[in-house]
Design a protein around this motif. Sequence first.
Motif, mmCIF file in Angstrom:
data_model
loop_
_atom_site.group_PDB
_atom_site.id
_atom_site.type_symbol
_atom_site.label_atom_id
_atom_site.label_comp_id
_atom_site.label_asym_id
_atom_site.label_seq_id
_atom_site.Cartn_x
_atom_site.Cartn_y
_atom_site.Cartn_z
ATOM 1 N N LEU A 494 24.428 69.670 61.867
ATOM 2 C CA LEU A 494 23.024 69.801 61.504
ATOM 3 C C LEU A 494 22.560 71.248 61.632
ATOM 4 O O LEU A 494 21.723 71.712 60.852
ATOM 5 C CB LEU A 494 22.169 68.883 62.379
ATOM 6 N N HIS A 495 23.112 71.976 62.599
ATOM 7 C CA HIS A 495 22.802 73.405 62.722
ATOM 8 C C HIS A 495 23.300 74.174 61.493
ATOM 9 O O HIS A 495 22.637 75.115 61.030
ATOM 10 C CB HIS A 495 23.427 73.978 63.990
ATOM 11 N N SER A 498 20.977 73.603 58.657
ATOM 12 C CA SER A 498 19.662 74.219 58.827
ATOM 13 C C SER A 498 19.629 75.679 58.395
ATOM 14 O O SER A 498 18.554 76.251 58.236
ATOM 15 C CB SER A 498 19.233 74.122 60.295
ATOM 16 N N PHE A 523 19.102 69.187 54.640
ATOM 17 C CA PHE A 523 18.797 69.034 56.060
ATOM 18 C C PHE A 523 18.535 67.575 56.413
ATOM 19 O O PHE A 523 19.021 67.068 57.434
ATOM 20 C CB PHE A 523 17.582 69.895 56.413
ATOM 21 N N LYS A 524 17.785 66.870 55.581
ATOM 22 C CA LYS A 524 17.477 65.465 55.860
ATOM 23 C C LYS A 524 18.705 64.577 55.697
ATOM 24 O O LYS A 524 18.862 63.584 56.413
ATOM 25 C CB LYS A 524 16.364 64.993 54.920
ATOM 26 N N ILE A 526 21.861 65.337 56.251
ATOM 27 C CA ILE A 526 22.831 65.531 57.331
ATOM 28 C C ILE A 526 22.291 65.037 58.669
ATOM 29 O O ILE A 526 23.044 64.750 59.588
ATOM 30 C CB ILE A 526 23.195 67.037 57.435
ATOM 31 N N MET A 527 20.988 64.932 58.790
ATOM 32 C CA MET A 527 20.378 64.661 60.095
ATOM 33 C C MET A 527 20.828 63.328 60.682
ATOM 34 O O MET A 527 20.832 62.305 60.004
ATOM 35 C CB MET A 527 18.854 64.690 59.975
ATOM 36 N N ARG A 528 21.212 63.383 61.948
ATOM 37 C CA ARG A 528 21.489 62.173 62.731
ATOM 38 C C ARG A 528 20.532 62.143 63.916
ATOM 39 O O ARG A 528 20.135 63.186 64.432
ATOM 40 C CB ARG A 528 22.930 62.181 63.242
ATOM 41 N N ASP A 531 21.550 64.132 66.902
ATOM 42 C CA ASP A 531 21.618 65.591 66.771
ATOM 43 C C ASP A 531 20.254 66.243 66.638
ATOM 44 O O ASP A 531 20.160 67.471 66.630
ATOM 45 C CB ASP A 531 22.458 65.968 65.539
ATOM 46 N N ARG A 532 19.216 65.433 66.537
ATOM 47 C CA ARG A 532 17.892 65.993 66.234
ATOM 48 C C ARG A 532 17.426 66.967 67.309
ATOM 49 O O ARG A 532 16.848 68.016 67.000
ATOM 50 C CB ARG A 532 16.885 64.870 66.063
ATOM 51 N N ALA A 542 18.289 72.518 65.681
ATOM 52 C CA ALA A 542 18.491 72.722 64.246
ATOM 53 C C ALA A 542 17.165 72.926 63.533
ATOM 54 O O ALA A 542 17.067 73.709 62.580
ATOM 55 C CB ALA A 542 19.237 71.528 63.657
ATOM 56 N N ARG A 543 16.121 72.248 64.009
ATOM 57 C CA ARG A 543 14.805 72.391 63.374
ATOM 58 C C ARG A 543 14.253 73.796 63.559
ATOM 59 O O ARG A 543 13.649 74.372 62.648
ATOM 60 C CB ARG A 543 13.828 71.368 63.956
#
Length: 728
Positions: A494-495, A498, A523-524, A526-528, A531-532, A542-543
């Motif tokens: 996720l990083h 990003s 980004f959306k 891959i997001m788990r 991992d958020r 990552a955000r």
Amino acid sequence: MSTRYQLGDDESHEEKIDIKALLKMLVESQTKQAETQARQTEFQARQVELQQQIIEILKNTSIATDNHEKQDKNIGGDSAEKKENTDTAAIELEEDDQWLIDGRDGRLYKALRDNDMETVKKILNENPEVFKEGIPHGQLTALHLAIFLGRDIKIVEKIIELMPLEILESKTRHNGYTACHFAAIYGYPEAAKAMVKKHSKLTQIRDALGRAPLELAFEFVTTAQKKIVEYLYSKTRNENPSPFSGQDGVRLLHSAIDANFYDLASCLVKRFPKLVMEKSLKTDMCALELLVRKPFAFPSGVQLRWWQKRIYSKIQVDMNSVYVQPAEPSTCQSSECTISLEDNPPASSEAYKTEDTPSVSSTIKKGIFNRYSTLAPCVENIKNLKLMHEHASALLKDMSTEILRKKESEILTFFDNNPDIIKLTIRHGLIEVILQGLKKFGHLVRYRLPHQMMEIAIAERNEEIVNLLWERCDSRGARINLVSTTDKDGNTILHYASKLAPSDKLNSVSGVALQMQREVQWFKSIMRETDRFKRNKKGDTARNIFDEEHKDLLKKGEDWMKDTSGSCMIVAALVATVAFAAVFTVPGGYISESHSSLNGTPIFLGKTSFTMFMIADAVALFSSITSVLMFLAIYTSRYSANDFLTYLPRKVIIGFATLFISMAAILTAFSASLSIVAGGRFPGAPIPIAVFTSFPIILFAWLQLPLFYNMVRSTYCASILHDHKYIL
């Protein structure tokens, strides 16, 4: 005692200057300037002198000393072009040596220049010593000159016939070129065949830099170069000192790849597989890395138009007659150096998908198409492109087979020493290379080299390779491991998602707003959930990285949305104004009889064209107002990153659609109104009116439909990891 001078009237700002020191500095500066100018003048004079010497050799004019003044006057615009297009290292004639070509009066040079075979034979028969004399300073023999001037092969063969073997080995003074080197440089295969037929050791003789004629032939790529490369390759022997071993062999392999001679490179790999693993000392690259730096050599690295794809799929290529039989049958038989078409089916952007076996009828159609394909130059170009792709794919298969037959530790060491191979392969989207690697060594997907392939693919925004890697993981556990690992800095996948996409990937999407939407989609996707909130070793989620990396793109996307919506809102407002006013000024006017029950009724109320006018005007008014409201909502939005995912694009889509409908409707209303007014007097008027009315509608659709289509496709048909339920 030095003299001093005061500047200015104000004592608080007086400046004292030493006049003697100033004069001394001025004299030194002028002296240095004069020395510099003298050196420049000397350099320019030397440059002009060298240029004149070269041009005098290249010009096919008389070389007598009494014509020197005339030649100097003719030195002009084409001299620079000739100097650039000629290997100046191979031209070693000097001004004072021209008349010494045969030791006496320059008759041999004149005869060669004029392509006079009888005079050449006469001079050679009368004076055999001319073979030894040549040009004393450059040591160019008559054969060197004949090849350089491109004389008739009969003259060249006659010179070779009369020339002793030891003179055939004569080298130029500066570069150590034999006549065989000259033939390799200037692409003269017939001369090379005649020389090697008489003296087979010529292919093994090296120049001053240790290069055999074959290597020089690779370096000069011309139309005629392929033939002489193939011939010299077939005649160059693998004997000590071999040009196929060590760095000499690596240079040959790299030169073959650089020259796009992938068929010969494949033969080299088959005969000398050790060359694949070795690096070039000059470029610090192995052959596989050099190959992946040429993405156009593979189907996935070339963008073809739809009609070119159709032609590409129909054309058949035959590689059996391309590869050359080397001089050592025991080392490389023809069956080893020939790749059949059945073993290498035509590749495509979806090369990893299995294709059905073609039917007999389709094969016959392709054969007929292939027979007449050379009649069109564009078809011939596509055929050559496909042939190059087939050769490159065969070379890739040969190199991958050699690398992946090693032990697992050796394979990992190889990729550790060549980390750019995987990165460049994924960046260019070379599906063929990834396929070959995973086919032979499936564990490659989970090793860090120094990054995992999935991490690189996400960072490079290569959707096809991400999907391919996901599909190659045949178990749920393998897929979990693929997306749950972290690198040495604590970054999750996720990083990597990003970070801002590479510029070439961003530029492939039209419109800044769509670029921002694409980034949010990655980004959306891959997001788990796990991992958020994960932080790397620097403490960044990552955000946080996404917001920091995309703040400039977000601002550009906001400006693009506001500019676009503002412009469209003005157009929609104008259409609404016109449509509203048209209701009260209907064509033909109203019935004005005060005592009639029809008073105030439109005169043409019962006509079909009037009904069409009213319906079109109403549609134009309602759709234009809807468009204004949509663009107004866009203009007043908050413009967060998540808004670019669906909220803003959906409003742009509705706004564009209603604006197009309103413009088409207002033009239809105008056409109907004009037909009502002019139809009575000109019965054929509705037809041209309808034709001319359609032009603005077609133009608007042609200009704006691509953007509208891309936005609809990106918003509602996004395919990023759409099948990867676990990641989503």
